[in-house]
Motif scaffolding. Sequence first.
Motif, PDB file in Angstrom:
ATOM      1  N   LEU A 136       0.800  -1.243   0.001  1.00  0.00           N
ATOM      2  CA  LEU A 136      -0.277  -0.105   0.000  1.00  0.00           C
ATOM      3  C   LEU A 136       0.979   1.297  -0.057  1.00  0.00           C
ATOM      4  O   LEU A 136       0.539   2.390  -0.732  1.00  0.00           O
ATOM      5  N   PHE A 159      -0.795   4.827  -0.657  1.00  0.00           N
ATOM      6  CA  PHE A 159      -1.792   4.977   0.274  1.00  0.00           C
ATOM      7  C   PHE A 159      -0.785   4.817   1.598  1.00  0.00           C
ATOM      8  O   PHE A 159      -1.033   3.878   2.455  1.00  0.00           O
ATOM      9  N   ASP A 210      -1.852   6.440   4.421  1.00  0.00           N
ATOM     10  CA  ASP A 210      -2.775   6.232   5.649  1.00  0.00           C
ATOM     11  C   ASP A 210      -3.224   4.882   5.738  1.00  0.00           C
ATOM     12  O   ASP A 210      -3.081   4.430   6.851  1.00  0.00           O
ATOM     13  N   GLU A 211      -3.409   4.237   4.831  1.00  0.00           N
ATOM     14  CA  GLU A 211      -3.683   2.661   4.933  1.00  0.00           C
ATOM     15  C   GLU A 211      -2.686   1.904   5.263  1.00  0.00           C
ATOM     16  O   GLU A 211      -2.793   1.104   6.064  1.00  0.00           O
ATOM     17  N   GLY A 233      -1.758   2.003   8.794  1.00  0.00           N
ATOM     18  CA  GLY A 233      -2.941   1.144   9.926  1.00  0.00           C
ATOM     19  C   GLY A 233      -2.340  -0.108   9.734  1.00  0.00           C
ATOM     20  O   GLY A 233      -2.262  -0.884  10.907  1.00  0.00           O
ATOM     21  N   TYR A 234      -1.625  -0.550   8.642  1.00  0.00           N
ATOM     22  CA  TYR A 234      -1.402  -2.160   8.645  1.00  0.00           C
ATOM     23  C   TYR A 234       0.018  -2.208   9.449  1.00  0.00           C
ATOM     24  O   TYR A 234       0.184  -3.367  10.198  1.00  0.00           O
ATOM     25  N   LYS A 277      -6.755  11.531   6.689  1.00  0.00           N
ATOM     26  CA  LYS A 277      -7.640  10.313   7.493  1.00  0.00           C
ATOM     27  C   LYS A 277      -7.195  10.079   8.918  1.00  0.00           C
ATOM     28  O   LYS A 277      -7.584   9.883   9.945  1.00  0.00           O
ATOM     29  N   THR A 278      -5.535   9.850   8.896  1.00  0.00           N
ATOM     30  CA  THR A 278      -5.055   9.570  10.128  1.00  0.00           C
ATOM     31  C   THR A 278      -5.160  10.859  11.232  1.00  0.00           C
ATOM     32  O   THR A 278      -5.492  10.485  12.348  1.00  0.00           O
TER      33      THR A 278
END
Length: 784
Positions: free
Chosen positions: A111, A116, A118-119, A122-123, A210-211
């Motif tokens: 990602l 991506f 932000d995504e 998250g991971y 988003k974060t």
Amino acid sequence: MSNSRLRSRRDPGGGAGAAGRDELVSRSLQSAEHCLGVQDFGTAYAHYLLVLSLAPELKDEVKETFQYTLFRWAEELDALNRTQDLLGCYEQALELFPDDEVICNSMGEHLFRMGFRDEAAGYFHKAVKLNPDFSDAKENFYRVANWLVERWHFIMLNDTKRNAIYNAAIQKAVRLGSKSVLDIGAGTGILSMFAKKAGAHSVYACELSKTMYELACDVMAANKMEAGIKLLHMKSLDIEIPKHIPERVSLVVTETVDAGLFGEGIVESLIHAWEHLLLQPKTKGESGNCEKYGKVIPASAVVFGMAVECAEIRRHHRVGIKDIAGIHLPTNVKFQSLAYSSVDTEETTEPYTTEKMNQVPGGYLALTECFKIMTVDFNNLQYGIKPGDHVMMEVSCQDCYLRIQSISVLGLECEMDVAKSFTQNKDLLSLGNEAELCSALANLQTSKPDAVEQTCVLESTEIALLNNIPYHEGFKMAMRKVLSSLTPEKPCQTMDTHCQNNEMSSGTGQSNTVQSILEPFYVLDVSEGFSILPIIAGILGHVKPYSSVEKDQHRIALDLISEANHFPKETLEFWLRHVEDESAMLQRPKSDKLWSIIILDVIEPSGLIQQEIMEKAAISRCLLQSGGKIFPQYVLMFGLLVESQTLLEENAVQGTERTLGLNIAPFINQFQVPVRVFLDLSSLPCIPLSKPVELLRLDLMTPYLNTSNREVKVHICKSGRVTAVPFWYHMYLDEEIRLDTSSEASHWKQAAVVLDNPIQVEMGEELVLSVQHHKSNVSITVKQ
């Protein structure tokens, strides 16, 4: 009912169904193994999905093989640009193994490469939570955290004075009647919470990241304000009434400003707010309740300037030398930093550099007094320009950035238009061609520059590298020694001597005839960014140099430099034209040839060790001819103990006192990283508590000499609180030629590990540091 249906479907004939399932599982496992053997990873992956859906009890047994299959199949999908299929495979895998940190981390890596961030974060974050000791995931999260939550968030939240002034201004506005508030670019939501605490009836906030949006949601909930503040995950430019907020507000609060004031788009967002989201402003002399009128905090801003002389800034934005290790830089190649880019370039970039002037190494000399450039009224947005007493200039805000144009310097006897020094097309002068402030002040001159045939735009670190004389001289000496050792007899007169005597172009000398019969030495430079090392290598003898530069303008510039030094440009090869992609860069120059020298980038300009450098070194060793070398051959990492309040405050929010009682620290501090990068130790506000000590050895040529785990005793020479361990490197091209990444000429910055909990030490004590090196990741902890 569902269980009976499941039994009847699986076992309609008293066990025959279960036997059939077991047989299918067995056949699928055999097929998967066969497919792996022939490297048909896509089919193998499909078989494993079938096996795990039919027999989930086999998860632990096939987990490692399934991971391997997934990763290899994902690599193929990535190479084929089948992004949706790749992501779909990972989603299927995570349904089967939702708590597998390795799969989470790999998903994040894909990602992140796709953009991506932000995504991806998250991971990475989930992988670290699942396994706090998973070093790969920690390193990935630390690197992406700097993108997602920029370090200035910590500095701003620790700035008690800034927070108090904003709070007081918001309290005053709400008290005077501004009861409906919109916070543009909310960040952690601190300004929104100030407004709610001040008594605002309606508070709205918008945040695009988003974060940061999710972080602000957590912060508001922790402060029991989630019900009183409506937080929107969107740009203010996209807010519509009544779709997102019910009506126009009476107060907009924001701090969407950068060092150049306009760089975060405050003008565009406020123009939109005045037109669509704010009540009309109160006219001069008009009285009445403030709730009926619109207002903006901050109310206004003043931009100040000062002309300075600063060698440190200059060396990052101007190539100040004409000859580099015997290579002449021609006048028809003009190097520019990104800060020189004009308004009409394809990529909009900041037309200025951002510096903490009180921490610039070497300091600066003020050439003028501080003067006011412009005043901006955010409640009016009409700009006024006030010329200084000695520097006349016009100012504009275009494409979000503060720009300086039509600059004139008044001398004692003449007036000179500095803007003319930058324009390449005389026909554009009458159009008011723009010149950035940093360009103007760096290029004050009375003579016009030579005609420009090729402009080469470089990062500031690349320009600093070109200005790094010891770096290039060191490489020249080290390469000459290696090539001499590989030559059967005393090498003929080197080509750099020919270059200096302007004799190379004839090509008729006996030495050239002898060397042309021999197979050339192959030299590969895979260092990052723009590098002239291949040209330096090319003038040292019968050498075939390969450059790894990617950009066309950089290749053109290298060709022009080669020609200017009578070095046939056809001799210089651009290696990426010969390999399929960057990941395949480390391979033989020809099927039957090996490299004499491979140049690797070991240290990033930020001060960190390059990712996967030891893996690259392992491959490189297999590609060297007998007697060939990797540069650098080994690296020593040094560090010392310091007390630095600055590093603490730039790394984490310190409690609730600085944020005026609001509970923000635990949430944003999840994104703190243990290592601060891009530091200048020579100007860092700190107190050394020990002398430098060797922390680690990375040997690229002799791997058994590497130290992956060490305990280092550090003698305390001054009492204080240990808050950080700054570190830097000595890069050895051979046993005698060393480059120091902390030197005054270095284009590298330094980095520091910041301790979670400072340690009080007394002079004469010893502190033990545990230094661990895994792949390209280094961790430093204090052993109590």
